[in-house]
Design a protein around this motif. Structure first.
Motif, mmCIF file in Angstrom:
data_model
loop_
_atom_site.group_PDB
_atom_site.id
_atom_site.type_symbol
_atom_site.label_atom_id
_atom_site.label_comp_id
_atom_site.label_asym_id
_atom_site.label_seq_id
_atom_site.Cartn_x
_atom_site.Cartn_y
_atom_site.Cartn_z
ATOM 1 N N ILE A 1 -56.792 -6.602 42.062
ATOM 2 C CA ILE A 1 -57.683 -6.787 43.215
ATOM 3 C C ILE A 1 -59.002 -6.055 42.986
ATOM 4 O O ILE A 1 -60.093 -6.618 43.173
ATOM 5 C CB ILE A 1 -57.007 -6.279 44.508
ATOM 6 N N ALA B 1 -68.362 -9.710 42.266
ATOM 7 C CA ALA B 1 -69.298 -9.334 43.327
ATOM 8 C C ALA B 1 -70.718 -9.684 42.895
ATOM 9 O O ALA B 1 -71.229 -9.113 41.925
ATOM 10 C CB ALA B 1 -69.190 -7.847 43.633
ATOM 11 N N GLN C 1 -61.540 -13.236 48.226
ATOM 12 C CA GLN C 1 -62.807 -12.643 47.790
ATOM 13 C C GLN C 1 -63.938 -13.668 47.855
ATOM 14 O O GLN C 1 -65.054 -13.353 48.284
ATOM 15 C CB GLN C 1 -62.686 -12.088 46.372
ATOM 16 N N TRP C 2 -63.654 -14.892 47.416
ATOM 17 C CA TRP C 2 -64.676 -15.949 47.496
ATOM 18 C C TRP C 2 -65.100 -16.165 48.945
ATOM 19 O O TRP C 2 -66.284 -16.294 49.238
ATOM 20 C CB TRP C 2 -64.126 -17.240 46.903
ATOM 21 N N ILE D 1 -62.727 -7.746 42.480
ATOM 22 C CA ILE D 1 -63.845 -7.402 43.369
ATOM 23 C C ILE D 1 -65.057 -6.979 42.548
ATOM 24 O O ILE D 1 -66.184 -7.424 42.787
ATOM 25 C CB ILE D 1 -63.440 -6.281 44.337
ATOM 26 N N LEU E 1 -58.115 -13.994 44.880
ATOM 27 C CA LEU E 1 -59.427 -14.482 44.459
ATOM 28 C C LEU E 1 -60.054 -15.370 45.531
ATOM 29 O O LEU E 1 -61.274 -15.336 45.746
ATOM 30 C CB LEU E 1 -59.300 -15.265 43.149
ATOM 31 N N TRP F 1 -64.937 -14.065 51.417
ATOM 32 C CA TRP F 1 -65.676 -12.892 51.889
ATOM 33 C C TRP F 1 -67.148 -12.975 51.497
ATOM 34 O O TRP F 1 -68.035 -12.556 52.240
ATOM 35 C CB TRP F 1 -65.043 -11.633 51.320
ATOM 36 N N HIS G 1 -59.822 -19.566 41.272
ATOM 37 C CA HIS G 1 -58.948 -19.574 42.451
ATOM 38 C C HIS G 1 -58.232 -20.920 42.596
ATOM 39 O O HIS G 1 -57.002 -20.971 42.769
ATOM 40 C CB HIS G 1 -59.782 -19.274 43.700
#
Length: 277
Positions: free
Chosen positions: A106, A114, A205-206, A110, A202, A208, A135
């Motif tokens: 994780i 990022a 995160q995308w 990130i 993943l 976010w 993903h």
């Protein structure tokens, strides 16, 4: 151009890390020493890349790279991988090793994806697109594993019914024995569950990054976690409760029906997975 090569190496490292986590999960469930050994060496490869990047950052910045959030995340990921290798080699505690690597993955994801750490908007957008690609690929691979698993379960149910009704024919002999059908159905779910976990990490995160006003009660998102839950229960019933046979096969079939509902119905209802619209 140098930044592009470094980014590609980071992405390769993420893929290798994902393979290591998958093998550690197999070892966690089945005490598979061969899977553990391969996972260890893949993780050692990841650690080697991380160490090289860390030294590169030190030379490039002229200091130890921990003064910004993203530098700190990278060092934190390096520490987790280092501790995981040490625990695996010295303590042999599979439970801790697996979940330490999930956390490390994780943090690594990130840091890698990022976009704010890149000066170029074009590179940032490309990186986010590649995050989405990885993903989706992992999600499809996990669904593929679940699909083949349910085929084995359906064959198990057919074979079970034929044996119960004493229908001795060509179909009975063309289908392999119940033990193998049950085993391979289980193995494919062992592969599918960690792939789905990594895909969700993943994907979140995308979301976010690209969907700041994401509704966390989104149908597709909830559906994906329900899929993860029902297959996790399947693994618990098989490993923890030592359940085999017809009951587990029926659970697997019901779980795959939830996969289909999530993929086709919840995908249409989702504002998050808008590429299904």
């Amino acid at each position: 151009m140098g930044d592009l090569y470094i980014t590609r190496l980071h992405e390769i490292t993420i893929v290798i890390y994902a393979a290591s986590v998958l093998l550690y999960f197999i070892d966690f469930l089945n005490s598979n020493r061969r899977a553990n050994k391969i996972a260890f060496w893949l993780l050692a490869f990841v650690w080697g890349f991380q160490t090289i990047f860390l030294l590169f950052y030190m030379v490039d910045k002229g200091r130890f790279p921990v003064l910004t959030l993203f530098e700190g995340l990278y060092f934190y990921a390096w520490v987790l991988v280092t501790l995981s290798l040490a625990i695996n080699k010295l303590l042999k505690v599979d439970f801790i090793v697996f979940f330490t690597n999930i956390l490390g993955f994780i943090i690594m994801a990130i840091h890698t994806f990022a976009p704010v750490q890149y000066d170029s908007n074009v590179m940032s957008e490309q990186l986010v697109s590649e995050l989405l690609l990885i993903h989706i690929t992992m999600a499809i691979l996990s669904y593929g594993a679940f699909s083949i698993s349910v085929v084995f379960s359906l064959l198990y149910l057919i074979q079970y019914d034929l044996l119960k009704r004493k229908k001795w024919g060509k179909l009975l002999w063309r289908i392999t024995d119940l033990t193998k059908l049950d085993y391979w159905s289980y193995i494919l779910n062992v592969i599918g569950v960690p792939m789905l976990i990594l895909s969700l990490i993943l994907g979140l995160q995308w979301a976010w990054i690209k969907v700041p006003d994401l509704a966390w009660y989104d149908a597709k998102l909830i559906g994906s976690f329900i899929v993860l839950a029902v297959y996790s229960i399947y693994l618990y019933l098989r490993v923890g409760k030592e359940m085999y046979g017809k009951s587990l096969a029926l659970w697997n079939v019901a779980s795959f029906l939830i996969v289909l509902i999530n993929f086709f119905l919840f995908g249409k209802l989702s504002s998050f997975h808008f590429w299904y619209q």
